[in-house]
Scaffold this motif. Sequence first.
Motif, PDB file in Angstrom:
ATOM      1  N   MET A 102      50.565 143.690  39.476  1.00  0.00           N
ATOM      2  CA  MET A 102      51.264 143.322  38.258  1.00  0.00           C
ATOM      3  C   MET A 102      51.192 141.820  38.066  1.00  0.00           C
ATOM      4  O   MET A 102      51.188 141.063  39.025  1.00  0.00           O
ATOM      5  CB  MET A 102      52.728 143.747  38.347  1.00  0.00           C
ATOM      6  CG  MET A 102      52.974 145.187  38.022  1.00  0.00           C
ATOM      7  SD  MET A 102      54.711 145.543  37.784  1.00  0.00           S
ATOM      8  CE  MET A 102      55.056 146.442  39.277  1.00  0.00           C
ATOM      9  N   THR A 103      51.184 141.448  36.817  1.00  0.00           N
ATOM     10  CA  THR A 103      51.134 140.024  36.521  1.00  0.00           C
ATOM     11  C   THR A 103      52.508 139.401  36.729  1.00  0.00           C
ATOM     12  O   THR A 103      53.528 140.091  36.752  1.00  0.00           O
ATOM     13  CB  THR A 103      50.697 139.774  35.071  1.00  0.00           C
ATOM     14  OG1 THR A 103      51.726 140.258  34.205  1.00  0.00           O
ATOM     15  CG2 THR A 103      49.380 140.447  34.757  1.00  0.00           C
ATOM     16  N   ASN A 104      52.521 138.099  36.878  1.00  0.00           N
ATOM     17  CA  ASN A 104      53.778 137.383  37.068  1.00  0.00           C
ATOM     18  C   ASN A 104      54.705 137.574  35.864  1.00  0.00           C
ATOM     19  O   ASN A 104      55.916 137.709  36.023  1.00  0.00           O
ATOM     20  CB  ASN A 104      53.488 135.898  37.304  1.00  0.00           C
ATOM     21  CG  ASN A 104      54.710 135.156  37.801  1.00  0.00           C
ATOM     22  OD1 ASN A 104      55.533 135.717  38.518  1.00  0.00           O
ATOM     23  ND2 ASN A 104      54.839 133.914  37.395  1.00  0.00           N
ATOM     24  N   GLU A 105      54.139 137.590  34.656  1.00  0.00           N
ATOM     25  CA  GLU A 105      54.954 137.796  33.451  1.00  0.00           C
ATOM     26  C   GLU A 105      55.646 139.150  33.464  1.00  0.00           C
ATOM     27  O   GLU A 105      56.814 139.264  33.091  1.00  0.00           O
ATOM     28  CB  GLU A 105      54.091 137.687  32.192  1.00  0.00           C
ATOM     29  CG  GLU A 105      53.758 136.276  31.790  1.00  0.00           C
ATOM     30  CD  GLU A 105      52.984 136.248  30.469  1.00  0.00           C
ATOM     31  OE1 GLU A 105      52.940 137.277  29.762  1.00  0.00           O
ATOM     32  OE2 GLU A 105      52.437 135.188  30.156  1.00  0.00           O
ATOM     33  N   LEU A 106      54.939 140.170  33.883  1.00  0.00           N
ATOM     34  CA  LEU A 106      55.511 141.510  33.944  1.00  0.00           C
ATOM     35  C   LEU A 106      56.623 141.568  34.986  1.00  0.00           C
ATOM     36  O   LEU A 106      57.690 142.142  34.740  1.00  0.00           O
ATOM     37  CB  LEU A 106      54.427 142.546  34.245  1.00  0.00           C
ATOM     38  CG  LEU A 106      54.857 144.007  34.263  1.00  0.00           C
ATOM     39  CD1 LEU A 106      55.538 144.400  32.956  1.00  0.00           C
ATOM     40  CD2 LEU A 106      53.665 144.901  34.513  1.00  0.00           C
ATOM     41  N   LEU A 107      56.394 140.967  36.132  1.00  0.00           N
ATOM     42  CA  LEU A 107      57.419 140.949  37.173  1.00  0.00           C
ATOM     43  C   LEU A 107      58.666 140.201  36.703  1.00  0.00           C
ATOM     44  O   LEU A 107      59.793 140.621  36.980  1.00  0.00           O
ATOM     45  CB  LEU A 107      56.868 140.307  38.452  1.00  0.00           C
ATOM     46  CG  LEU A 107      55.802 141.124  39.183  1.00  0.00           C
ATOM     47  CD1 LEU A 107      55.195 140.302  40.308  1.00  0.00           C
ATOM     48  CD2 LEU A 107      56.395 142.404  39.716  1.00  0.00           C
ATOM     49  N   GLN A 108      58.487 139.123  35.977  1.00  0.00           N
ATOM     50  CA  GLN A 108      59.626 138.375  35.442  1.00  0.00           C
ATOM     51  C   GLN A 108      60.381 139.209  34.411  1.00  0.00           C
ATOM     52  O   GLN A 108      61.611 139.199  34.373  1.00  0.00           O
ATOM     53  CB  GLN A 108      59.154 137.058  34.818  1.00  0.00           C
ATOM     54  CG  GLN A 108      58.704 136.029  35.830  1.00  0.00           C
ATOM     55  CD  GLN A 108      58.130 134.785  35.159  1.00  0.00           C
ATOM     56  OE1 GLN A 108      57.732 134.813  33.999  1.00  0.00           O
ATOM     57  NE2 GLN A 108      58.084 133.688  35.911  1.00  0.00           N
ATOM     58  N   ALA A 109      59.653 139.933  33.575  1.00  0.00           N
ATOM     59  CA  ALA A 109      60.287 140.779  32.568  1.00  0.00           C
ATOM     60  C   ALA A 109      61.100 141.891  33.230  1.00  0.00           C
ATOM     61  O   ALA A 109      62.225 142.183  32.814  1.00  0.00           O
ATOM     62  CB  ALA A 109      59.238 141.370  31.638  1.00  0.00           C
ATOM     63  N   ILE A 110      60.554 142.503  34.259  1.00  0.00           N
ATOM     64  CA  ILE A 110      61.263 143.554  34.983  1.00  0.00           C
ATOM     65  C   ILE A 110      62.529 142.997  35.609  1.00  0.00           C
ATOM     66  O   ILE A 110      63.601 143.603  35.527  1.00  0.00           O
ATOM     67  CB  ILE A 110      60.347 144.203  36.045  1.00  0.00           C
ATOM     68  CG1 ILE A 110      59.241 145.008  35.362  1.00  0.00           C
ATOM     69  CG2 ILE A 110      61.144 145.088  36.994  1.00  0.00           C
ATOM     70  CD1 ILE A 110      58.156 145.496  36.299  1.00  0.00           C
TER      71      ILE A 110
END
Length: 54
Positions: A1-9
């Motif tokens: 997963m991208t860093n942006e996706l992990l931050q969103a989660i």
Amino acid sequence: MTNELLQAIQLLKNKKWVDLTHTFGPNSPHFFMFEDAKFETLFSQNDGFFAILP
């Protein structure tokens, strides 16, 4: 997963969630031009699970 996706989660995990679901049936309020809700049982517990078609 991208860093942006992990931050969103992570952001979503930290939010307060409110369940707005409610029961729905033939006596539920509805626009007078629509018919009362009718339900048809598609599968019962005897089939291994319960499902209805509104």
